[in-house]
Design a protein around this motif. Structure first.
Motif, mmCIF file in Angstrom:
data_model
loop_
_atom_site.group_PDB
_atom_site.id
_atom_site.type_symbol
_atom_site.label_atom_id
_atom_site.label_comp_id
_atom_site.label_asym_id
_atom_site.label_seq_id
_atom_site.Cartn_x
_atom_site.Cartn_y
_atom_site.Cartn_z
ATOM 1 N N ASN A 131 14.047 65.101 7.082
ATOM 2 C CA ASN A 131 14.833 65.872 6.124
ATOM 3 C C ASN A 131 14.138 65.940 4.760
ATOM 4 O O ASN A 131 14.122 66.988 4.106
ATOM 5 N N ARG A 134 13.213 69.545 5.417
ATOM 6 C CA ARG A 134 14.531 70.142 5.188
ATOM 7 C C ARG A 134 15.054 70.824 6.452
ATOM 8 O O ARG A 134 15.062 70.257 7.501
ATOM 9 N N ARG A 135 15.442 72.087 6.318
ATOM 10 C CA ARG A 135 16.017 72.814 7.461
ATOM 11 C C ARG A 135 14.960 73.505 8.321
ATOM 12 O O ARG A 135 15.288 74.130 9.334
ATOM 13 N N ARG A 140 22.350 66.135 10.302
ATOM 14 C CA ARG A 140 22.632 66.509 8.920
ATOM 15 C C ARG A 140 23.972 65.956 8.460
ATOM 16 O O ARG A 140 24.140 65.619 7.281
#
Length: 261
Positions: free
Chosen positions: A35, A39-40, A92
């Motif tokens: 993460n 990130r995404r 998440r």
């Protein structure tokens, strides 16, 4: 080495017991590193390996990816040099959801995802037998080597502790979501019907010796073979019947893979 490689020791039967290479707290730490770095975005395995300090084709990288997939923290796409991975919604929620109880609920869900952990959670929590008892059971009844049995026990204990699963008595409302099927009758019908449904859907139960001194956790056994769940138990009170019902409801997650496969 396959994409889903984990520690895989040959069982006495045709199947080999699979379990995550690392425990849940270590898997969450690996997910946090992804993460932070990606990130995404979906990331190539070579890039994830750099994030985790693994070589692009090392066994540690592939086993760690497989472990995170078993816990439901990672999904992948593509193959070969084009294979990419990214965090799941469950990961998440664990890392980013600050609402009261949300992270704790997500951790419990992730901890129950691996099939063997879910199975032994219903048998060993909250009254886990001694290490020597568990290792002997895994070695003699499930075909683990002694080293693999000790590794599984370590992964199991660290995962249960990290997710606070002992507080749930091995069952509860936070079990892994499952695909709706006729098995739903188990959780919506009266207790007598629940037992009948399982008996009709499973092979003949394995006889267990009656021993008034044995704790509850050692007087029942849950196994899953393909799309069949078998439970054998020696019960001494109505309260223990209720516990078996809760265990059955939690163990519906064990059939999830076969129902959607």
């Amino acid at each position: 080495m396959s994409d889903d490689q984990v520690i895989d020791i040959r069982e006495k039967k045709d199947r080999s017991p699979n379990f995550p290479f690392i425990s849940l707290p270590k898997a969450v730490s690996r997910a946090e590193a992804i993460n932070t770095a990606h990130r995404r975005e979906a990331a190539r395995l070579s890039s994830v390996g750099t994030t985790w300090n693994y070589g692009a084709k090392s066994s540690g990288l592939l086993q760690t990816v497989a472990a995170l997939k078993q816990f439901g923290l990672l999904e992948d796409m593509g193959s070969g040099d084009d294979r990419k991975v990214m965090l799941t919604d469950l990961a998440r929620r664990i890392l980013l959801d600050t609402r009261p109880g949300a992270k704790e609920q997500a951790l419990k869900e992730a901890a129950r995802r691996p099939r063997l952990i879910a199975e032994y959670l219903s048998r060993w929590v909250p009254d886990r037998p001694s290490d020597s008892h568990c290792i002997s059971e895994l070695h003699l009844d499930r075909g683990f080597t002694s080293d693999a049995a000790r590794s599984f026990l370590r992964v199991f204990d660290e995962t249960v502790s990290f997710a606070n699963l002992a507080e749930d008595d091995g069952a509860g409302d936070s079990a892994v979501p499952h695909v709706a099927s006729s098995e739903e009758e188990i959780s919506t019908s009266p207790p007598e019907s629940r037992q009948l449904v399982v008996a009709a859907a499973a092979p003949a139960p394995v006889a267990l010796p009656v021993d008034a001194e044995r704790p509850f956790a050692q007087r029942y056994k849950v196994t899953v073979e393909g799309d069949q769940l078998t439970i054998s138990a020696v019960l001494r009170s109505p309260a223990e019947v209720d516990r078996i019902i809760r265990i059955l409801e939690a163990n519906k997650a064990l059939l999830e893979e076969d129902l959607i496969g």
